[in-house]
Write a protein that holds these residues in place. Structure first.
Motif, PDB file in Angstrom:
ATOM      1  N   GLU A  16       0.837  -1.203   0.000  1.00  0.00           N
ATOM      2  CA  GLU A  16       0.000   0.000   0.000  1.00  0.00           C
ATOM      3  C   GLU A  16       0.870   1.251   0.000  1.00  0.00           C
ATOM      4  N   TRP A  17       1.956   1.241   0.777  1.00  0.00           N
ATOM      5  CA  TRP A  17       2.882   2.368   0.780  1.00  0.00           C
ATOM      6  C   TRP A  17       3.595   2.482  -0.561  1.00  0.00           C
ATOM      7  N   VAL A  18       3.976   1.357  -1.125  1.00  0.00           N
ATOM      8  CA  VAL A  18       4.644   1.355  -2.430  1.00  0.00           C
ATOM      9  C   VAL A  18       3.707   1.936  -3.485  1.00  0.00           C
ATOM     10  N   ASP A  19       2.439   1.532  -3.463  1.00  0.00           N
ATOM     11  CA  ASP A  19       1.468   2.063  -4.417  1.00  0.00           C
ATOM     12  C   ASP A  19       1.354   3.583  -4.305  1.00  0.00           C
ATOM     13  N   GLU A  20       1.391   4.092  -3.093  1.00  0.00           N
ATOM     14  CA  GLU A  20       1.311   5.538  -2.897  1.00  0.00           C
ATOM     15  C   GLU A  20       2.566   6.228  -3.433  1.00  0.00           C
ATOM     16  N   ALA A  21       3.719   5.612  -3.242  1.00  0.00           N
ATOM     17  CA  ALA A  21       4.959   6.177  -3.787  1.00  0.00           C
ATOM     18  C   ALA A  21       4.907   6.197  -5.316  1.00  0.00           C
ATOM     19  N   ILE A  22       4.376   5.132  -5.902  1.00  0.00           N
ATOM     20  CA  ILE A  22       4.241   5.089  -7.367  1.00  0.00           C
ATOM     21  C   ILE A  22       3.278   6.160  -7.848  1.00  0.00           C
ATOM     22  N   ALA A  23       2.240   6.433  -7.086  1.00  0.00           N
ATOM     23  CA  ALA A  23       1.296   7.498  -7.456  1.00  0.00           C
ATOM     24  C   ALA A  23       2.006   8.854  -7.511  1.00  0.00           C
ATOM     25  N   VAL A  24       2.950   9.084  -6.605  1.00  0.00           N
ATOM     26  CA  VAL A  24       3.734  10.320  -6.643  1.00  0.00           C
ATOM     27  C   VAL A  24       4.520  10.386  -7.950  1.00  0.00           C
ATOM     28  N   ILE A  25       5.110   9.274  -8.348  1.00  0.00           N
ATOM     29  CA  ILE A  25       5.858   9.211  -9.603  1.00  0.00           C
ATOM     30  C   ILE A  25       4.931   9.480 -10.781  1.00  0.00           C
ATOM     31  N   GLN A  26       3.766   8.861 -10.778  1.00  0.00           N
ATOM     32  CA  GLN A  26       2.818   9.022 -11.879  1.00  0.00           C
ATOM     33  C   GLN A  26       2.366  10.465 -12.052  1.00  0.00           C
ATOM     34  N   LYS A  27       2.316  11.228 -10.971  1.00  0.00           N
ATOM     35  CA  LYS A  27       1.885  12.628 -11.034  1.00  0.00           C
ATOM     36  C   LYS A  27       3.009  13.563 -11.470  1.00  0.00           C
ATOM     37  N   SER A  28       4.220  13.056 -11.537  1.00  0.00           N
ATOM     38  CA  SER A  28       5.361  13.893 -11.904  1.00  0.00           C
ATOM     39  C   SER A  28       5.449  14.022 -13.432  1.00  0.00           C
ATOM     40  N   ASN A  29       6.383  14.849 -13.881  1.00  0.00           N
ATOM     41  CA  ASN A  29       6.628  15.011 -15.321  1.00  0.00           C
ATOM     42  C   ASN A  29       7.764  14.120 -15.791  1.00  0.00           C
ATOM     43  N   LYS A  44       9.372  10.526 -17.013  1.00  0.00           N
ATOM     44  CA  LYS A  44       9.061   9.247 -17.672  1.00  0.00           C
ATOM     45  C   LYS A  44       9.375   8.132 -16.679  1.00  0.00           C
ATOM     46  N   TYR A  45       8.523   7.104 -16.651  1.00  0.00           N
ATOM     47  CA  TYR A  45       8.739   6.028 -15.683  1.00  0.00           C
ATOM     48  C   TYR A  45       8.266   4.691 -16.247  1.00  0.00           C
ATOM     49  N   GLU A  46       8.801   3.625 -15.656  1.00  0.00           N
ATOM     50  CA  GLU A  46       8.357   2.266 -15.944  1.00  0.00           C
ATOM     51  C   GLU A  46       8.376   1.493 -14.630  1.00  0.00           C
ATOM     52  N   VAL A  47       7.204   1.035 -14.208  1.00  0.00           N
ATOM     53  CA  VAL A  47       7.087   0.289 -12.971  1.00  0.00           C
ATOM     54  C   VAL A  47       7.523  -1.150 -13.223  1.00  0.00           C
ATOM     55  N   GLY A  48       8.387  -1.658 -12.362  1.00  0.00           N
ATOM     56  CA  GLY A  48       8.835  -3.030 -12.451  1.00  0.00           C
ATOM     57  C   GLY A  48       8.483  -3.790 -11.177  1.00  0.00           C
ATOM     58  N   ALA A  49       8.776  -5.061 -11.162  1.00  0.00           N
ATOM     59  CA  ALA A  49       8.429  -5.904 -10.016  1.00  0.00           C
ATOM     60  C   ALA A  49       9.225  -5.548  -8.757  1.00  0.00           C
ATOM     61  N   PHE A  50      10.438  -5.022  -8.925  1.00  0.00           N
ATOM     62  CA  PHE A  50      11.285  -4.733  -7.774  1.00  0.00           C
ATOM     63  C   PHE A  50      11.608  -3.260  -7.603  1.00  0.00           C
ATOM     64  N   SER A  51      11.450  -2.485  -8.667  1.00  0.00           N
ATOM     65  CA  SER A  51      11.733  -1.051  -8.590  1.00  0.00           C
ATOM     66  C   SER A  51      11.040  -0.354  -9.751  1.00  0.00           C
ATOM     67  N   THR A  52      11.046   0.958  -9.691  1.00  0.00           N
ATOM     68  CA  THR A  52      10.522   1.768 -10.780  1.00  0.00           C
ATOM     69  C   THR A  52      11.694   2.537 -11.373  1.00  0.00           C
ATOM     70  N   VAL A  53      11.840   2.443 -12.686  1.00  0.00           N
ATOM     71  CA  VAL A  53      12.893   3.163 -13.392  1.00  0.00           C
ATOM     72  C   VAL A  53      12.310   4.478 -13.886  1.00  0.00           C
ATOM     73  N   VAL A  54      13.006   5.563 -13.605  1.00  0.00           N
ATOM     74  CA  VAL A  54      12.566   6.881 -14.039  1.00  0.00           C
ATOM     75  C   VAL A  54      13.638   7.499 -14.924  1.00  0.00           C
ATOM     76  N   GLU A  55      13.203   8.448 -15.766  1.00  0.00           N
ATOM     77  CA  GLU A  55      14.120   9.079 -16.706  1.00  0.00           C
ATOM     78  C   GLU A  55      13.691  10.522 -16.906  1.00  0.00           C
ATOM     79  N   GLY A  56      14.618  11.431 -16.780  1.00  0.00           N
ATOM     80  CA  GLY A  56      14.318  12.839 -16.979  1.00  0.00           C
ATOM     81  C   GLY A  56      15.535  13.688 -16.702  1.00  0.00           C
ATOM     82  N   LYS A  57      15.343  14.999 -16.719  1.00  0.00           N
ATOM     83  CA  LYS A  57      16.438  15.904 -16.400  1.00  0.00           C
ATOM     84  C   LYS A  57      16.895  15.654 -14.963  1.00  0.00           C
TER      85      LYS A  57
END
Length: 98
Positions: A23-36, A38-51
């Motif tokens: 549940e905490w992880v899902d909330e952290a991913i929601a923060v990522i999703q609201k950002s500008n 680029k991201y890809e959610v994986g089974a063990f981590s989320t990879v992000v890309e940007g400035k």
């Protein structure tokens, strides 16, 4: 720092018993999703890309969010790849496997 594109792997490991850690992880991913960022959610981590500044701000935002929601304890495991004279993208590193 520079304004080139970087990428990072972000893994949040809640150390809690008050609710299911996912549940905490899902909330952290929601923060990522609201950002500008680029991201890809994986089974063990989320990879992000940007400035650089956007990725670093996002890492801070995730930690601040968990703190503001009173998550008792978590481990934020972050790996960052930075190239000093240009962009580094996830596609560049994985395209040969697609």
């Amino acid at each position: 720092m520079h304004s080139y594109i970087i990428n990072a792997s972000i893994q949040i490991l809640p150390v809690v018993q008050d609710r299911h850690p996912y549940e905490w992880v899902d909330e952290a991913i929601a923060v990522i999703q609201k950002s500008n960022v680029k991201y890809e959610v994986g089974a063990f981590s989320t990879v992000v890309e940007g400035k650089y500044s956007d990725v670093m701000q996002l890492i801070n935002d995730i930690n601040e969010y968990l703190y503001s929601r009173e998550c008792n304890e978590w481990i934020a495991s972050v790996q960052i790849q930075i190239r000093s004279k240009g962009d580094i993208t996830g596609d560049e590193k994985t395209e040969k496997f697609k």
